[in-house]
Structure formats: C-alpha cells, structure tokens
Scaffold this motif. Structure first.
Motif, short mmCIF file in Angstrom:
data_model
loop_
_atom_site.label_atom_id
_atom_site.label_comp_id
_atom_site.label_asym_id
_atom_site.label_seq_id
_atom_site.Cartn_x
_atom_site.Cartn_y
_atom_site.Cartn_z
N LEU A 1 0.75 -1.64 -0.22
CA LEU A 1 -0.27 0.25 -0.09
C LEU A 1 1.44 1.16 -0.22
N VAL A 2 1.23 1.24 0.96
CA VAL A 2 2.98 2.77 0.92
C VAL A 2 3.14 2.37 -0.92
N ALA A 3 3.80 1.35 -1.21
CA ALA A 3 4.36 1.48 -2.40
C ALA A 3 3.47 2.33 -3.23
N GLU B 1 -1.42 12.81 -12.12
CA GLU B 1 -2.22 14.13 -12.46
C GLU B 1 -2.66 15.36 -11.40
N ARG B 2 -2.91 15.18 -10.85
CA ARG B 2 -3.32 16.28 -9.73
C ARG B 2 -2.97 15.93 -8.06
N PRO B 3 -1.47 16.08 -7.91
CA PRO B 3 -1.35 16.05 -6.43
C PRO B 3 -1.39 16.84 -5.38
N GLU B 4 -2.33 17.33 -6.31
CA GLU B 4 -2.58 18.49 -5.22
C GLU B 4 -3.76 17.67 -4.14
N ILE C 1 -0.92 12.45 3.91
CA ILE C 1 1.13 12.25 4.04
C ILE C 1 1.42 11.61 4.32
N LEU C 2 1.98 10.47 4.34
CA LEU C 2 1.89 9.30 5.29
C LEU C 2 3.58 9.56 5.93
N VAL C 3 3.19 10.13 7.03
CA VAL C 3 4.53 10.38 8.14
C VAL C 3 5.04 8.99 9.34
N ASP C 4 5.83 9.75 9.70
CA ASP C 4 6.52 8.85 10.77
C ASP C 4 6.35 9.51 11.87
N LYS C 5 5.87 8.37 12.75
CA LYS C 5 4.36 8.81 14.14
C LYS C 5 5.46 9.52 15.06
N GLN C 6 6.46 8.58 14.50
CA GLN C 6 7.56 9.38 15.95
C GLN C 6 8.53 10.89 16.46
#
Length: 158
Positions: free
Chosen positions: A94-96, A106-109, A114-119
C-alpha cells in the motif's frame, strides 16, 4: 457478479498476490484495517460500500488469511475484523502504491494526506529496492531466473 479468473495456481507470484488482494475494494478494506477500522459498519461508513459487496470482500479476505474475525473487544455482540500477520504484510504494498500515485498523479494537490513517521512527524522516505550487498537496484538491475528445484540437493536413496 462476473466470476473472476483465478490465479491461485499460477506460477507467477505477482499473479498469485493479485488473486488474493488484487481488487480495489480489498485493498481499501486492508488500508482501513491498517489504520484501525475493525467493524463492518465502520468499513461501510468509511468506504461507502454496499453491504452485499462488503460482505463478500470481507469473507474473501478472511478465507485468504488476511483478516480474521474475533469477538468485539468492547464485549458487545458484534465481531471485529482484525489483520493477521499476512494482512499486515500488505502495508509495504500500500505504501508503494501510495508513493507511486504521489509521484505520477496528474493532480497531486488533491491528495488529502501524507504518510509520516509518527515519532518524528516527518514524511516517510520513498521505498527503494536494495541488493543483499546494499546496492540500490532499478528494473534494469534485476532479472527473473528459475527457482531451484526441490529435487536438486536431495540425495537419492536406494
């Protein structure tokens, strides 16, 4: 509903994986389960999926060993759908997919999260493929070769 072709016994591991998790509803159900959704009604609310389709997909994921059912943790009469280790193994896939979409959409905005490191609260690095020696690999650096036969290495006994 149209019957899908089964790749369960295909000799390609990608085809076999797609047989287990290759439809979009299954991947979205697994996504929600990874982020804590466990009840039928929660899946339905989050995904907007018809009850009959959700029932079929959940049953298939249980049959594949990706989800398991358990009594509700709050003691109610409901059951929960929980990820098995096999189900948690879908996370890097899923991350990939997410990272591919973030790079080529085409519309990343319009992507809401966004996927972030929780720590640390920082975005996670892009997944990369490395050789056993630590060298970064691209598609041109890899090849497929036949898997060694199980019969090789076994000694014949008389």
């Amino acid at each position: 509903m149209v019957k899908r072709t089964s790749f369960e016994h295909d000799d390609c591991p990608v085809a076999r994986a797609l047989d287990a998790i290759g439809d979009w509803w299954s991947m979205l159900i697994i996504r929600e389960a990874l982020f804590g959704v466990s009840r039928f009604s929660e899946f339905q609310k989050k995904l907007g999926l018809a009850k009959n389709i959700l029932t079929v997909r959940l049953r298939a994921l249980v049959d594949q060993g990706i989800l398991k059912t358990a009594p509700a943790s709050d003691g109610s009469a409901y059951q929960e759908y929980l990820l098995t280790p096999k189900g948690r193994g879908v996370f890097p896939i899923l991350v990939a997919l997410r990272q591919w979409s973030e790079e080529f959409d085409e519309r990343p905005e319009e992507i809401a999260t966004i996927l972030v490191d929780k720590q640390k609260g920082r975005p996670v690095r892009k997944l990369e493929l490395y050789s056993q020696e630590g060298r970064l690999l691209g598609v041109d650096d890899t090849a497929l070769k036949p898997r060694p036969s199980r019969k090789q290495g076994k000694r014949a006994t008389a």
